[in-house]
Design a protein around this motif. Structure first.
Motif, PDB file in Angstrom:
ATOM      1  N   LYS A  58       0.849  -1.188   0.000  1.00  0.00           N
ATOM      2  CA  LYS A  58       0.000   0.000   0.000  1.00  0.00           C
ATOM      3  C   LYS A  58       0.882   1.234   0.000  1.00  0.00           C
ATOM      4  CE  LYS A  58      -0.810   2.113   3.642  1.00  0.00           C
ATOM      5  NZ  LYS A  58      -1.485   2.707   4.802  1.00  0.00           N
ATOM      6  N   GLU A 103     -10.537   5.104   4.511  1.00  0.00           N
ATOM      7  CA  GLU A 103     -10.301   6.027   3.392  1.00  0.00           C
ATOM      8  C   GLU A 103     -10.563   5.333   2.052  1.00  0.00           C
ATOM      9  OE1 GLU A 103      -6.396   7.225   4.740  1.00  0.00           O
ATOM     10  OE2 GLU A 103      -5.449   5.509   3.783  1.00  0.00           O
ATOM     11  N   SER A 157       0.764   2.498   8.889  1.00  0.00           N
ATOM     12  CA  SER A 157      -0.566   2.416   9.529  1.00  0.00           C
ATOM     13  C   SER A 157      -1.480   1.338   8.940  1.00  0.00           C
ATOM     14  CB  SER A 157      -1.310   3.761   9.505  1.00  0.00           C
ATOM     15  OG  SER A 157      -0.549   4.811  10.042  1.00  0.00           O
TER      16      SER A 157
HETATM   17  C1  OOG Z   1      -0.544   6.725   7.071  1.00  0.00           C
HETATM   18  C2  OOG Z   1      -1.072   5.945   5.892  1.00  0.00           C
HETATM   19  C3  OOG Z   1      -1.529   6.846   4.752  1.00  0.00           C
HETATM   20  C4  OOG Z   1      -2.816   6.829   2.543  1.00  0.00           C
HETATM   21  O1  OOG Z   1      -3.614   6.219   1.823  1.00  0.00           O
HETATM   22  O2  OOG Z   1      -2.427   7.977   2.312  1.00  0.00           O
HETATM   23  C5  OOG Z   1      -2.324   6.113   3.747  1.00  0.00           C
HETATM   24  C6  OOG Z   1      -1.631   7.356   7.892  1.00  0.00           C
HETATM   25  O3  OOG Z   1      -2.318   8.281   7.432  1.00  0.00           O
HETATM   26  O4  OOG Z   1      -1.780   6.953   9.060  1.00  0.00           O
HETATM   27  O5  OOG Z   1      -2.628   4.947   3.872  1.00  0.00           O
END
Ligand code: OOG
Ligand code: MG
Length: 257
Positions: A58, A103, A157
């Motif tokens: 990812k 998201e 994350s």
């Molecule tokens: C880090 C991961 C960011 C994205 O799609 O931008 C992410 C976070 O925001 O904790 O997965």
């Protein structure tokens, strides 16, 4: 590997398993980006030793909205395993996470290995299929606050992901994306928010992986990164990402807050 980094990998891994938030690693120690990826790698080895299978990668911070929301402006990579995958329409148990957010994303399925510096056309040649996706992120750090090295060490994350129906590659340059909570749009954007074009994110994944001495494997999933900022999850929600021409993907949220 340096024993200090190995012990930090044990700390982030234990936080993910116990869903207990920890202090940012960078508060006690200076960590380079290379150190942070070494920690991420060692923590991933621990998952694999427990029987989890790598299934892809990812990207993080490929959109301006995400970078602004979290205050981190570098594109980062994380690793996905089979244990993180939820079925489309399936249920996410909140109790297994610390402070999960969701998201809207787009995912690629690879039909050949990828690494190195690639043009968008070269990256596209490795794509078997594309799909609407949702990513659940759950920083293991208290208050979801981190510096660049912290979030990389914490596998960017990564917590869970859901992939909608795969379809043959189509023009992803400007597809409307809307994330709904119980049918109400809470975040809306365009696939163009993802580095200008999601294929640029795929090329970035191949380049970052190459820098780590890794290859994106045939059959792997690549999540291009969120097109909008993330939203906190609450019990009882049904979350959907609707992407024009690609269709939609959803999960239900169960459990207590
Ligand atoms: C880090 C991961 C960011 C994205 O799609 O931008 C992410 C976070 O925001 O904790 O997965
Ligand atoms: Mg994401």
């Amino acid at each position: 590997m340096n024993g200090g980094l190995e012990s930090l990998a044990a700390v982030v891994d234990a936080a993910a398993r116990s869903h207990c938030a920890i202090e940012q690693l960078s508060i006690r120690r200076d960590l380079s980006v290379a150190d942070a990826y070494a920690i991420q790698h060692a923590a991933m080895e621990r998952r694999i030793a427990r029987g989890e299978m790598p299934v892809g990668v990812k990207l993080g911070f490929t959109s301006r909205e995400k970078a602004l929301q979290m205050g981190v402006h570098d594109v980062i990579l994380g690793h996905l395993t089979d244990a993180m995958r939820l079925a489309d329409g399936g249920r996410l148990e909140l109790a297994a996470y610390i402070h999960p957010r969701i998201e809207p994303e787009i995912a690629f399925l690879l039909k050949r290995p990828l690494r190195g510096q690639l043009s968008e056309i070269e990256a596209l040649a490795a794509v078997a299929a594309v799909a609407p996706a949702l990513e659940v992120i759950d920083s293991r750090y208290r208050d979801f606050k981190f510096a660049l090295a912290d979030v990389i060490a914490d596998n960017s994350s990564a917590a869970a992901f859901v992939i909608g129906p795969w379809m043959p590659p189509l023009d992803l340059s400007d597809l409307a994306m809307a994330m709904e909570f119980d049918g109400q749009v809470v975040r809306a954007g365009s696939s163009s928010a993802i580095l200008g074009h999601p294929l640029k994110a795929l090329a970035a994944a191949a380049r970052i992986a190459d820098g780590l001495g890794e290859t994106l494997q045939d059959g792997w999933i690549v999540m291009a990164g969120a097109a909008t900022a993330a939203e906190p999850l609450r019990p009882g929600l049904t979350v959907r990402n609707v992407v024009s021409q690609l269709g939609s993907v959803s999960i239900r949220v169960g459990g207590a807050a």
